[in-house]
Design a protein around this motif. Sequence first.
Motif, mmCIF file in Angstrom:
data_model
loop_
_atom_site.group_PDB
_atom_site.id
_atom_site.type_symbol
_atom_site.label_atom_id
_atom_site.label_comp_id
_atom_site.label_asym_id
_atom_site.label_seq_id
_atom_site.Cartn_x
_atom_site.Cartn_y
_atom_site.Cartn_z
ATOM 1 N N LEU A 115 0.831 -1.190 0.000
ATOM 2 C CA LEU A 115 0.000 0.000 0.000
ATOM 3 C C LEU A 115 0.879 1.259 0.000
ATOM 4 C CD1 LEU A 115 -2.919 1.052 0.107
ATOM 5 C CD2 LEU A 115 -2.707 1.038 2.586
ATOM 6 N N PHE A 116 1.910 1.237 0.839
ATOM 7 C CA PHE A 116 2.802 2.402 0.899
ATOM 8 C C PHE A 116 3.491 2.627 -0.443
ATOM 9 C CE2 PHE A 116 6.867 4.478 1.596
ATOM 10 C CZ PHE A 116 6.457 5.610 2.280
ATOM 11 N N ARG A 117 3.957 1.565 -1.049
ATOM 12 C CA ARG A 117 4.654 1.709 -2.343
ATOM 13 C C ARG A 117 3.759 2.343 -3.394
ATOM 14 N NH1 ARG A 117 6.784 -4.044 -1.484
ATOM 15 N NH2 ARG A 117 8.774 -3.623 -0.483
ATOM 16 N N ARG A 118 2.490 1.972 -3.425
ATOM 17 C CA ARG A 118 1.556 2.519 -4.420
ATOM 18 C C ARG A 118 1.189 3.960 -4.140
ATOM 19 N NH1 ARG A 118 -1.417 -2.583 -3.957
ATOM 20 N NH2 ARG A 118 -2.784 -1.425 -2.594
ATOM 21 N N HIS A 119 1.185 4.381 -2.875
ATOM 22 C CA HIS A 119 0.683 5.708 -2.497
ATOM 23 C C HIS A 119 1.721 6.559 -1.779
ATOM 24 C CE1 HIS A 119 -3.396 4.580 -3.625
ATOM 25 N NE2 HIS A 119 -3.142 3.420 -3.060
ATOM 26 N N ARG A 120 2.973 6.225 -1.906
ATOM 27 C CA ARG A 120 4.026 6.887 -1.135
ATOM 28 C C ARG A 120 4.027 8.407 -1.255
ATOM 29 N NH1 ARG A 120 9.233 4.616 -2.056
ATOM 30 N NH2 ARG A 120 10.041 6.464 -1.034
ATOM 31 N N HIS A 121 3.644 8.935 -2.406
ATOM 32 C CA HIS A 121 3.669 10.391 -2.598
ATOM 33 C C HIS A 121 2.426 11.084 -2.043
ATOM 34 C CE1 HIS A 121 7.343 9.956 -4.792
ATOM 35 N NE2 HIS A 121 6.779 9.075 -5.587
ATOM 36 N N GLU A 122 1.470 10.292 -1.591
ATOM 37 C CA GLU A 122 0.252 10.845 -0.998
ATOM 38 C C GLU A 122 0.286 10.756 0.526
ATOM 39 O OE1 GLU A 122 -3.268 9.066 -2.883
ATOM 40 O OE2 GLU A 122 -1.878 8.319 -4.402
ATOM 41 N N ILE A 123 1.277 10.074 1.074
ATOM 42 C CA ILE A 123 1.338 9.816 2.515
ATOM 43 C C ILE A 123 2.295 10.808 3.167
ATOM 44 C CG2 ILE A 123 1.964 8.136 4.287
ATOM 45 C CD1 ILE A 123 1.120 5.945 2.279
ATOM 46 N N ASP A 124 1.765 11.614 4.096
ATOM 47 C CA ASP A 124 2.558 12.624 4.791
ATOM 48 C C ASP A 124 2.984 12.193 6.189
ATOM 49 O OD1 ASP A 124 2.380 14.507 2.677
ATOM 50 O OD2 ASP A 124 0.367 15.037 3.346
#
Length: 83
Positions: free
Chosen positions: A1-10
């Motif tokens: 999940l982190f790999r797919r959304h890494r740029h959205e996670i602050d």
Amino acid sequence: LFRRHRHEIDLVISDLVMPKLGGRQLVEALRGEGSSVPVLFTSGYSADTVSGAAQFPLGVNFLQKPWTLDDLFARVRLLLDGD
């Protein structure tokens, strides 16, 4: 999940003690992905009780349970503001 959304996670908020992937391993995995995202751990165990918790890497914070929403919001704001 982190790999797919890494740029959205602050910010990552997680329990420190987990059955399969402990907090320290979670941070190692995030840093291994090249991420410096701030991490907030929470636990019913005190930071002194959890082995090595006082030696968290830079960007990792600890919030002792039980916490109030005000406690959580204040710590999140602090981490997101980079202080």
